[in-house]
Design an enzyme around this catalytic site. Structure first.
Site, short mmCIF file in Angstrom:
data_model
loop_
_atom_site.label_atom_id
_atom_site.label_comp_id
_atom_site.label_asym_id
_atom_site.label_seq_id
_atom_site.Cartn_x
_atom_site.Cartn_y
_atom_site.Cartn_z
N LYS A 289 30.46 -34.81 -2.49
CA LYS A 289 31.19 -34.96 -1.23
C LYS A 289 31.54 -36.43 -0.99
O LYS A 289 32.67 -36.76 -0.64
CB LYS A 289 30.36 -34.38 -0.06
N GLN B 174 23.05 -31.81 5.00
CA GLN B 174 22.99 -30.85 3.89
C GLN B 174 21.82 -29.88 4.09
O GLN B 174 20.70 -30.29 4.36
CB GLN B 174 22.85 -31.62 2.56
N ASP C 107 31.30 -28.92 9.11
CA ASP C 107 30.81 -27.74 8.39
C ASP C 107 31.18 -26.45 9.13
O ASP C 107 31.11 -25.36 8.56
CB ASP C 107 29.27 -27.79 8.27
N1 GUN Z 1 24.19 -25.97 1.83
C1 GUN Z 1 24.87 -25.05 1.12
N2 GUN Z 1 26.17 -25.04 1.47
C2 GUN Z 1 26.31 -25.97 2.44
C3 GUN Z 1 27.42 -26.43 3.20
O1 GUN Z 1 28.56 -25.97 3.08
N3 GUN Z 1 27.16 -27.42 4.10
C4 GUN Z 1 25.92 -27.95 4.27
N4 GUN Z 1 25.77 -28.90 5.19
N5 GUN Z 1 24.86 -27.53 3.58
C5 GUN Z 1 25.07 -26.56 2.67
#
Ligand code: GUN
Length: 289
Positions: A52, A96, A119
């Protein structure tokens, strides 16, 4: 069988985003700024957050990575989020998941201000999505919709089976595919660990979205000829053939399922790349708000 190639689609979308960032900077405005917060040492989470942050740099976004050890207190994490909520130079905040057990994911998600929740996990944003109001759509289902759109796949009237009911993927995916949009207008069945007749339901499906987190769960005997297969799984399995000692496989038994399908996403190189792209689109949207 045609591959739904996440590399091709994400490259195309990223080019569009880059142009929009240039327009912002030409107009004397700052680029979008994403804050990513990583807690602990989960190797998969580290890899996702790394991708990211790298993609932010590629697109001309600013990014800030904050890392905490596994034993950070919930209080310290929440206070950090609040400071980013108040920072006018920050557009998007993500923490995350999963988090260590002593930290409430619910509290963390609700602490991120909904206007910075790129998100799309905050109750306000999930509520808006349910009502088809403009908002941040969770990145994985959003990325899948972008991929179907890119390939011009007409899903109207199709039977769709979504395997998995998580807040992050299965539930929002089911909602998006059932809406009166294109892609969309599917008849959706959401399957999960208690579903009794999974194989029969899958055999009726024109589209299967596999988001259950079990390596090669969807096998060829569960798939109708000509079905569209979207594989959300990113499972690490041990391998003696790679330096790292593991390799990635999806929730679909790709080698045996692919010959039966009209379209299929590979793992890696499919949905994962689209997820990051969708997150970047959300961050750009947050910058505009
Ligand atoms: N863990 C698995 N997928 C995601 C996501 O799309 N965003 C975040 N913040 N954590 C995750």
């Amino acid at each position: 069988m045609q591959l739904l190639d996440g590399k091709v689609v994400s490259t195309h979308i990223k080019e569009e985003i880059k142009k929009q960032v240039q327009e912002l900077t030409w107009a004397g405005k700052r680029p979008p700024h994403l804050v990513a917060i990583l807690v602990g040492e989960n190797p998969a989470s580290k890899a996702y957050v790394g991708s990211k942050v790298k993609t932010c740099a590629e697109l001309g976004f600013e990014s800030t990575l904050v890392t905490y050890s596994e034993d950070v207190s919930e209080k310290e994490l929440l206070e950090k989020i609040i400071s980013f909520n108040e920072d006018k130079n920050v557009d998007g905040i993500l923490v995350q998941l999963p988090l260590p057990k002593h930290i409430s994911e619910e509290k963390v998600i609700e602490t991120i201000h909904h206007s910075k929740d790129v998100d799309g996990f905050h109750p306000v944003n999930l509520g808006k999505m349910m009502l088809s109001l403009p908002t941040f759509v969770p990145a994985t289902p959003y990325g899948i919709m972008l991929m179907l759109q890119h390939y011009g796949i007409k899903t109207s009237g199709m039977n769709c089976v979504v395997i998995g009911r998580s807040n992050i993927v299965g539930t929002p995916m089911s909602l998006l595919l059932s809406r009166n949009t294109e892609p969309g207008n599917c008849t959706v069945t959401m399957c999960h660990s208690r579903t009794k007749n999974m194989k029969e339901l899958c055999l009726e499906a024109d589209i299967i979205v596999a988001a259950i987190g079990k390596p090669r769960f969807v096998t060829a005997d569960m798939v109708k000829e000509g079905a569209i297969i979207i594989d959300v799984g990113i499972n690490r399995i041990e391998s003696t053939e790679t330096k790292s000692g593991y390799r990635l496989v999806g929730d679909v038994d790709f080698d045996n399922v692919a010959p039966k399908c009209s379209y299929i996403t590979p793992v890696p190189g499919g949905v994962g790349l689209m997820t990051i792209c969708a997150l970047m689109k959300n961050t750009l949207l947050a910058r505009g708000k």
